[in-house]
Enzyme design. Sequence first.
Site, short mmCIF file in Angstrom:
data_model
loop_
_atom_site.label_atom_id
_atom_site.label_comp_id
_atom_site.label_asym_id
_atom_site.label_seq_id
_atom_site.Cartn_x
_atom_site.Cartn_y
_atom_site.Cartn_z
CD GLU A 256 -4.95 -8.03 -29.22
OE1 GLU A 256 -4.26 -7.04 -28.90
OE2 GLU A 256 -4.46 -9.08 -29.64
CB CYS A 290 -6.52 0.48 -27.50
SG CYS A 290 -6.34 -0.01 -29.23
P1 NAD Z 1 -15.17 -2.55 -21.84
O1 NAD Z 1 -14.16 -3.52 -21.35
O2 NAD Z 1 -16.02 -1.89 -20.85
O3 NAD Z 1 -16.15 -3.22 -22.92
C1 NAD Z 1 -15.65 -3.96 -24.03
C2 NAD Z 1 -16.63 -5.10 -24.32
O4 NAD Z 1 -16.59 -6.03 -23.24
C3 NAD Z 1 -18.08 -4.67 -24.46
O5 NAD Z 1 -18.69 -5.46 -25.47
C4 NAD Z 1 -18.66 -4.99 -23.09
O6 NAD Z 1 -20.06 -5.20 -23.13
C5 NAD Z 1 -17.92 -6.27 -22.75
N1 NAD Z 1 -17.77 -6.58 -21.33
C6 NAD Z 1 -17.66 -5.71 -20.29
N2 NAD Z 1 -17.49 -6.40 -19.14
C7 NAD Z 1 -17.48 -7.72 -19.46
C8 NAD Z 1 -17.34 -8.93 -18.70
N3 NAD Z 1 -17.18 -8.90 -17.36
N4 NAD Z 1 -17.38 -10.11 -19.36
C9 NAD Z 1 -17.53 -10.15 -20.70
N5 NAD Z 1 -17.69 -9.04 -21.46
C10 NAD Z 1 -17.66 -7.83 -20.84
O7 NAD Z 1 -14.32 -1.52 -22.70
P2 NAD Z 1 -14.70 -0.06 -23.11
O8 NAD Z 1 -14.42 0.84 -21.98
O9 NAD Z 1 -16.01 0.01 -23.74
O10 NAD Z 1 -13.61 0.14 -24.27
C11 NAD Z 1 -12.50 0.89 -24.09
C12 NAD Z 1 -11.33 0.02 -23.64
O11 NAD Z 1 -11.02 -0.91 -24.67
C13 NAD Z 1 -10.10 0.86 -23.45
O12 NAD Z 1 -9.42 0.40 -22.31
C14 NAD Z 1 -9.29 0.58 -24.71
O13 NAD Z 1 -7.91 0.80 -24.57
C15 NAD Z 1 -9.63 -0.84 -24.99
N6 NAD Z 1 -9.40 -1.17 -26.39
C16 NAD Z 1 -8.36 -2.00 -26.71
C17 NAD Z 1 -8.08 -2.28 -28.05
C18 NAD Z 1 -6.93 -3.17 -28.44
O14 NAD Z 1 -6.91 -3.65 -29.58
N7 NAD Z 1 -5.97 -3.41 -27.57
C19 NAD Z 1 -8.89 -1.72 -29.05
C20 NAD Z 1 -9.94 -0.88 -28.67
C21 NAD Z 1 -10.20 -0.63 -27.34
#
Ligand code: NAD
Length: 489
Positions: A256, A290
Amino acid sequence: MTDTSLLLGKDIWHARLYTGEWQAGTLPPAEVIEPATGAPLGPLALADAELVCRSAADASRAQPAWYAMPYEARAKVLRTAAVLAEAHFEELVDWLVKESGSTRNKAAFEASVTIKLLHECSGLPSRSQGEVLPSTPGRLSLARRRPLGVIGVISPFNFPLYLAMRAVAPALAMGNAVVLKPDPRTAVCGGLVIARLFELAGVPRGVLHVLPGGADAGAALTSAPHVAMIQFTGSTGAGRKVGEAAARNLKKASLELGGKNSLIVLDDADLDIAVANAAWGAYLHQGQICMATGRILVQRPIYARFLDRLVAKAKTLAAGDPARSDAALGPLINAQQRDHAYRIVQAAQQAGATLEAGGGYEGLFFQPTVLGGVQPDNPAFREEIFGPVAVVVPFDSDDDAIRMANDTEYGLSAAIISRDVGRAIRLGEQLRTGLLHINDQTVNDEVVNPFGGVGASGNGSSIGGPANWEEFTQWQWMTVKGEAPLYPL
Ligand code: NAD
């Protein structure tokens, strides 16, 4: 001394994570920071890759007995967690306000939908688990849904409690074990709180692990041999890496991801209502959603009046410390996120957009911003900002609106405002998104609905409501004959 009135006293969570018991992390602790003030809230235990793997193995040992429990017993754990969350509602809200910078209203909404979700999930264990198939006479043929085993959940900072729980609760209800890795910036309200709710609700030891950590810990989860599936919510960039690793390790992946969501305001819309929707969609939780309204497409005849009213509205909204004021907006989560939003606002102006309101910040408090006259070649039109920036784009015909709304790699949410519902539906039919709202803005989730995006917003998976069965179980075909047949070979 233990404060028994609290769900999560500091004697429980300070420098501890949850593996079925509260224990020290395997890396030096980090500090939980209140974004509004920069104040430390306590030491956060962190997990390294080795602990992630150990927890996954431990969870896979605990899972069969959890699945074998009477379905009423699993339901009771979910129901009790809901009741506990209700009893500690204010504490959950306080954590969301302090640790994630949520306004009190946003935090209360998040805590409420989380409770609703727990109640909904408590009904899953008693639902039908499959179908009886037609078969040869004398043979009983069943398609039944079985848990996958261990689900690794990786969750983001913005709706930390709900977005982690929307995977943890249904996964547990269907008989899986879970290893949750919350974002380290919101690991208390998005992780340790969840561990404590389920611990007190009686989840058997080993069935749930909550391991705060960064990208390394997340990456370890995607390659841990005992994990059957990864449910990831976060950015498209990290999601691609998670998807690649999951594919390499033959794990199911539910991704997601990000969005650049259009709100289309047609020329027959009520202006005040359209402006209220646009402001809500663009500014709720400082735009860190998001489904945030990332583009406001406004039909040319009402464009100037709409822009004037949106600017007036933005100027009435202030950002402030949500724990100590009733400001409409709180802080952004950290300086990196603020600088990202600021960079796009600057680049947008260089590319021809007009700054109509806001544009600046103080600390992590970003002013509600309006950019006008944005064109499709503008970075503000293309990039996910994740800040309180309303990007207003004029359009001429309905076909132009469709073209502009679809002109993105993302496909999460879209919304249309018009007094002519038939026209809005005809337009909506041509939008490429997983979520579509007529006469509403783009930010919506009712827990019981399937939620997911197309294109760069996901990998075709959905989560929530009816989609949870596809998400967190796997089919088994099972047949039964009274006697084994004698085959002719
Ligand atoms: P992010 O991708 O940086 O982090 C999200 C999670 O992934 C964190 O727990 C982080 O520690 C982990 N992570 C980061 N890199 C990783 C890797 N290489 N392998 C495994 N885990 C990893 O996201 P963010 O910037 O903190 O959050 C915002 C983003 O999330 C925005 O793009 C937003 O649109 C999206 N989002 C999507 C939804 C949805 O339901 N579609 C909901 C909320 C947020």
